[in-house]
Design a protein around this motif. Structure first.
Motif, PDB file in Angstrom:
ATOM      1  N   LEU A   6     -62.603  -1.609  -2.013  1.00 19.17           N
ATOM      2  CA  LEU A   6     -61.482  -2.483  -1.676  1.00 19.17           C
ATOM      3  C   LEU A   6     -60.134  -1.881  -2.086  1.00 19.17           C
ATOM      4  CD1 LEU A   6     -60.988  -5.336  -0.490  1.00 19.17           C
ATOM      5  CD2 LEU A   6     -61.104  -6.219  -2.815  1.00 19.17           C
ATOM      6  N   ILE A   7     -60.129  -0.976  -3.075  1.00 22.54           N
ATOM      7  CA  ILE A   7     -58.828  -0.449  -3.503  1.00 22.54           C
ATOM      8  C   ILE A   7     -58.710   1.056  -3.398  1.00 22.54           C
ATOM      9  CG2 ILE A   7     -57.676  -2.065  -5.034  1.00 22.54           C
ATOM     10  CD1 ILE A   7     -59.235  -0.941  -7.316  1.00 22.54           C
ATOM     11  N   ARG A   8     -59.635   1.687  -2.749  1.00 21.46           N
ATOM     12  CA  ARG A   8     -59.549   3.146  -2.659  1.00 21.46           C
ATOM     13  C   ARG A   8     -58.320   3.572  -1.848  1.00 21.46           C
ATOM     14  NH1 ARG A   8     -65.084   4.393  -2.420  1.00 21.46           N
ATOM     15  NH2 ARG A   8     -65.063   4.523  -4.678  1.00 21.46           N
ATOM     16  N   SER A   9     -58.120   2.954  -0.693  1.00 15.92           N
ATOM     17  CA  SER A   9     -57.128   3.478   0.254  1.00 15.92           C
ATOM     18  C   SER A   9     -55.679   3.486  -0.256  1.00 15.92           C
ATOM     19  CB  SER A   9     -57.224   2.772   1.605  1.00 15.92           C
ATOM     20  OG  SER A   9     -56.909   1.418   1.480  1.00 15.92           O
ATOM     21  N   PRO A  10     -55.198   2.504  -1.033  1.00 11.80           N
ATOM     22  CA  PRO A  10     -53.799   2.590  -1.464  1.00 11.80           C
ATOM     23  C   PRO A  10     -53.497   3.858  -2.269  1.00 11.80           C
ATOM     24  CG  PRO A  10     -54.704   0.429  -1.993  1.00 11.80           C
ATOM     25  CD  PRO A  10     -55.831   1.252  -1.487  1.00 11.80           C
ATOM     26  N   PHE A  11     -54.542   4.398  -2.917  1.00 11.05           N
ATOM     27  CA  PHE A  11     -54.320   5.580  -3.750  1.00 11.05           C
ATOM     28  C   PHE A  11     -54.483   6.872  -2.965  1.00 11.05           C
ATOM     29  CE2 PHE A  11     -55.752   2.158  -6.578  1.00 11.05           C
ATOM     30  CZ  PHE A  11     -54.602   2.042  -7.339  1.00 11.05           C
ATOM     31  N   GLU A  12     -54.842   6.732  -1.693  1.00  7.27           N
ATOM     32  CA  GLU A  12     -55.098   7.921  -0.875  1.00  7.27           C
ATOM     33  C   GLU A  12     -54.019   8.122   0.166  1.00  7.27           C
ATOM     34  OE1 GLU A  12     -59.051   7.165   0.509  1.00  7.27           O
ATOM     35  OE2 GLU A  12     -59.944   7.826  -1.385  1.00  7.27           O
ATOM     36  N   ALA A  13     -52.856   7.459   0.002  1.00  4.79           N
ATOM     37  CA  ALA A  13     -51.792   7.590   0.988  1.00  4.79           C
ATOM     38  C   ALA A  13     -50.431   7.645   0.305  1.00  4.79           C
ATOM     39  CB  ALA A  13     -51.827   6.409   1.966  1.00  4.79           C
ATOM     40  N   SER A  14     -49.504   8.319   0.972  1.00  2.80           N
ATOM     41  CA  SER A  14     -48.084   8.262   0.642  1.00  2.80           C
ATOM     42  C   SER A  14     -47.760   8.606  -0.810  1.00  2.80           C
ATOM     43  CB  SER A  14     -47.556   6.865   1.023  1.00  2.80           C
ATOM     44  OG  SER A  14     -46.170   6.819   0.900  1.00  2.80           O
ATOM     45  N   ILE A  15     -46.923   7.773  -1.425  1.00  2.29           N
ATOM     46  CA  ILE A  15     -46.355   8.091  -2.738  1.00  2.29           C
ATOM     47  C   ILE A  15     -47.434   8.177  -3.820  1.00  2.29           C
ATOM     48  CG2 ILE A  15     -44.917   7.090  -4.572  1.00  2.29           C
ATOM     49  CD1 ILE A  15     -43.000   6.174  -2.297  1.00  2.29           C
ATOM     50  N   LEU A  16     -48.408   7.279  -3.784  1.00  2.00           N
ATOM     51  CA  LEU A  16     -49.449   7.301  -4.819  1.00  2.00           C
ATOM     52  C   LEU A  16     -50.328   8.544  -4.692  1.00  2.00           C
ATOM     53  CD1 LEU A  16     -50.505   3.557  -5.121  1.00  2.00           C
ATOM     54  CD2 LEU A  16     -48.706   4.825  -6.293  1.00  2.00           C
ATOM     55  N   LYS A  17     -50.559   8.953  -3.459  1.00  2.00           N
ATOM     56  CA  LYS A  17     -51.345  10.170  -3.239  1.00  2.00           C
ATOM     57  C   LYS A  17     -50.565  11.390  -3.751  1.00  2.00           C
ATOM     58  CE  LYS A  17     -53.420  12.876   0.478  1.00  2.00           C
ATOM     59  NZ  LYS A  17     -53.569  12.968   1.936  1.00  2.00           N
ATOM     60  N   ARG A  18     -49.273  11.419  -3.398  1.00  2.00           N
ATOM     61  CA  ARG A  18     -48.460  12.569  -3.799  1.00  2.00           C
ATOM     62  C   ARG A  18     -48.329  12.661  -5.318  1.00  2.00           C
ATOM     63  NH1 ARG A  18     -43.217  12.254  -2.286  1.00  2.00           N
ATOM     64  NH2 ARG A  18     -43.792  10.778  -0.668  1.00  2.00           N
ATOM     65  N   VAL A  54     -42.015  11.157  -9.569  1.00  2.00           N
ATOM     66  CA  VAL A  54     -42.822  10.605  -8.465  1.00  2.00           C
ATOM     67  C   VAL A  54     -41.948  10.346  -7.241  1.00  2.00           C
ATOM     68  CG1 VAL A  54     -44.217   8.639  -7.714  1.00  2.00           C
ATOM     69  CG2 VAL A  54     -44.608   9.657  -9.968  1.00  2.00           C
ATOM     70  N   LEU A  55     -40.804   9.726  -7.457  1.00  2.00           N
ATOM     71  CA  LEU A  55     -39.895   9.456  -6.341  1.00  2.00           C
ATOM     72  C   LEU A  55     -38.835  10.539  -6.273  1.00  2.00           C
ATOM     73  CD1 LEU A  55     -39.281   5.606  -6.705  1.00  2.00           C
ATOM     74  CD2 LEU A  55     -41.029   6.804  -5.398  1.00  2.00           C
ATOM     75  N   ASN A  56     -38.380  10.832  -5.065  1.00  2.00           N
ATOM     76  CA  ASN A  56     -37.245  11.747  -4.945  1.00  2.00           C
ATOM     77  C   ASN A  56     -35.957  10.933  -4.858  1.00  2.00           C
ATOM     78  OD1 ASN A  56     -37.309  10.709  -2.351  1.00  2.00           O
ATOM     79  ND2 ASN A  56     -38.530  12.420  -1.595  1.00  2.00           N
ATOM     80  N   ASP A  57     -34.820  11.587  -4.686  1.00  2.00           N
ATOM     81  CA  ASP A  57     -33.529  10.891  -4.677  1.00  2.00           C
ATOM     82  C   ASP A  57     -33.465   9.790  -3.633  1.00  2.00           C
ATOM     83  OD1 ASP A  57     -32.573  12.241  -6.752  1.00  2.00           O
ATOM     84  OD2 ASP A  57     -31.202  13.545  -5.625  1.00  2.00           O
ATOM     85  N   GLU A  58     -34.020  10.091  -2.455  1.00  2.00           N
ATOM     86  CA  GLU A  58     -33.916   9.116  -1.360  1.00  2.00           C
ATOM     87  C   GLU A  58     -34.664   7.833  -1.657  1.00  2.00           C
ATOM     88  OE1 GLU A  58     -35.011  12.658   0.469  1.00  2.00           O
ATOM     89  OE2 GLU A  58     -33.211  12.710  -0.752  1.00  2.00           O
ATOM     90  N   THR A  59     -35.686   7.920  -2.509  1.00  2.00           N
ATOM     91  CA  THR A  59     -36.488   6.726  -2.767  1.00  2.00           C
ATOM     92  C   THR A  59     -36.307   6.249  -4.210  1.00  2.00           C
ATOM     93  OG1 THR A  59     -38.337   8.218  -3.178  1.00  2.00           O
ATOM     94  CG2 THR A  59     -38.254   7.180  -1.019  1.00  2.00           C
ATOM     95  N   SER A  60     -35.233   6.708  -4.825  1.00  2.00           N
ATOM     96  CA  SER A  60     -35.010   6.440  -6.248  1.00  2.00           C
ATOM     97  C   SER A  60     -35.232   4.990  -6.636  1.00  2.00           C
ATOM     98  CB  SER A  60     -33.576   6.817  -6.606  1.00  2.00           C
ATOM     99  OG  SER A  60     -33.258   6.287  -7.876  1.00  2.00           O
ATOM    100  N   ALA A  61     -35.918   4.814  -7.773  1.00  2.00           N
ATOM    101  CA  ALA A  61     -36.209   3.459  -8.257  1.00  2.00           C
ATOM    102  C   ALA A  61     -34.973   2.780  -8.838  1.00  2.00           C
ATOM    103  CB  ALA A  61     -37.315   3.526  -9.315  1.00  2.00           C
ATOM    104  N   LEU A  62     -33.926   3.568  -9.086  1.00  2.00           N
ATOM    105  CA  LEU A  62     -32.746   2.983  -9.736  1.00  2.00           C
ATOM    106  C   LEU A  62     -32.047   1.962  -8.856  1.00  2.00           C
ATOM    107  CD1 LEU A  62     -31.253   6.142 -11.466  1.00  2.00           C
ATOM    108  CD2 LEU A  62     -32.491   4.240 -12.523  1.00  2.00           C
ATOM    109  N   THR A  63     -32.184   2.108  -7.539  1.00  2.00           N
ATOM    110  CA  THR A  63     -31.509   1.170  -6.632  1.00  2.00           C
ATOM    111  C   THR A  63     -32.449   0.071  -6.136  1.00  2.00           C
ATOM    112  OG1 THR A  63     -31.955   2.701  -4.824  1.00  2.00           O
ATOM    113  CG2 THR A  63     -29.784   2.836  -5.840  1.00  2.00           C
ATOM    114  N   ASP A  64     -33.625  -0.054  -6.745  1.00  2.00           N
ATOM    115  CA  ASP A  64     -34.555  -1.115  -6.354  1.00  2.00           C
ATOM    116  C   ASP A  64     -33.976  -2.494  -6.629  1.00  2.00           C
ATOM    117  OD1 ASP A  64     -36.491   0.686  -5.694  1.00  2.00           O
ATOM    118  OD2 ASP A  64     -37.634   0.444  -7.550  1.00  2.00           O
TER     119      ASP A  64
END
Ligand code: ADE
Length: 225
Positions: A12-24, A158-168
């Protein structure tokens, strides 16, 4: 950061860790996520992990023996900075919790299922009981995925400048302002002039005013009113 997740439904939770930011994040070696199938520690021929609750409340409860065996086998390998249990009766998870937990090294998450886990497991091991919101999911797996995502994306690198958590949203107790991308005009709908002005200070002021207005309208509780 290393996150170990104990679940009766690893699929049930394998796939979120196998894509995108979490995978990277895992590929970069910044985060590791390991799923542990509780059924491997189940009892008897049928690998039983649950049983009826004493006192007759309808619903099954995860038994203590498989959970103690699984947690102790993991603890034999490393010590945990936090042992989280995902449950609707836990503390409601927010960005402050995510910020704090993201600083830890080893985190263990126990996913509840059915009517939950035997109270003795909570009393003996659990350091944080977390709910992701005032609604009931069919298990703690999706909550564990939500919590893991919220922690991992905050780890530096984990995040680059474009996805920076500071502006969340929530990082400064404000919701995020509206955002626009190209084209500057689409089907007659235009982007606010200030955003295409190139005037950094004015853009920052506009963003702040928009964030404030949006928070006032949608989440006045965040402003302490
Ligand atoms: N398990 C079931 N519902 C949940 C919730 N809202 N938060 C965390 N774990 C849960």
């Amino acid at each position: 950061m290393r996150i170990d997740i104990i679940t009766v439904l690893p699929e049930l939770i394998r796939s979120p860790f196998e894509a995108s930011i979490l995978k990277r994040a895992q590929q970069k070696g910044i985060a590791e996520v390991h799923l542990h199938d509780l059924k491997a520690f189940g009892m008897g021929k049928h690998k039983q992990v649950d049983d009826y609750s004493f006192g007759g409340n309808a619903g099954m409860v995860l038994r203590p023996e498989p959970l103690f065996a699984c947690i102790e086998s993991l603890q034999a390998e490393r010590s945990y900075d936090a042992i989280i249990y995902t449950t609707p009766d836990g503390k409601r998870f927010d960005q402050k919790d995510a910020n704090q937990l993201s600083l830890l090294g080893n985190v263990l998450i126990i996913c509840g299922h059915y009517k939950g886990i035997d109270q003795r497991v909570r009393d003996h091991f659990v350091t944080h009981e977390i709910s992701i919101g005032d609604y009931v999911l069919s298990g703690g797996e999706l909550a564990a995925a939500v919590i893991s995502d919220a922690l991992i994306r905050l780890i530096p690198g984990v995040l680059n400048d474009e996805t920076s958590a500071l502006t969340d949203s929530f990082q400064d107790d404000l919701l995020a302002p509206p955002v626009y991308t190209r084209p500057a005009e689409f089907r007659g709908m235009t982007v606010p002039d200030v955003l295409t002005s190139g005037h950094a200070k004015k853009i920052e002021e506009w963003n702040h005013a928009q964030a404030l207005a949006r928070t006032q309208e949608r989440r006045p509780d965040l402003l302490g009113e």
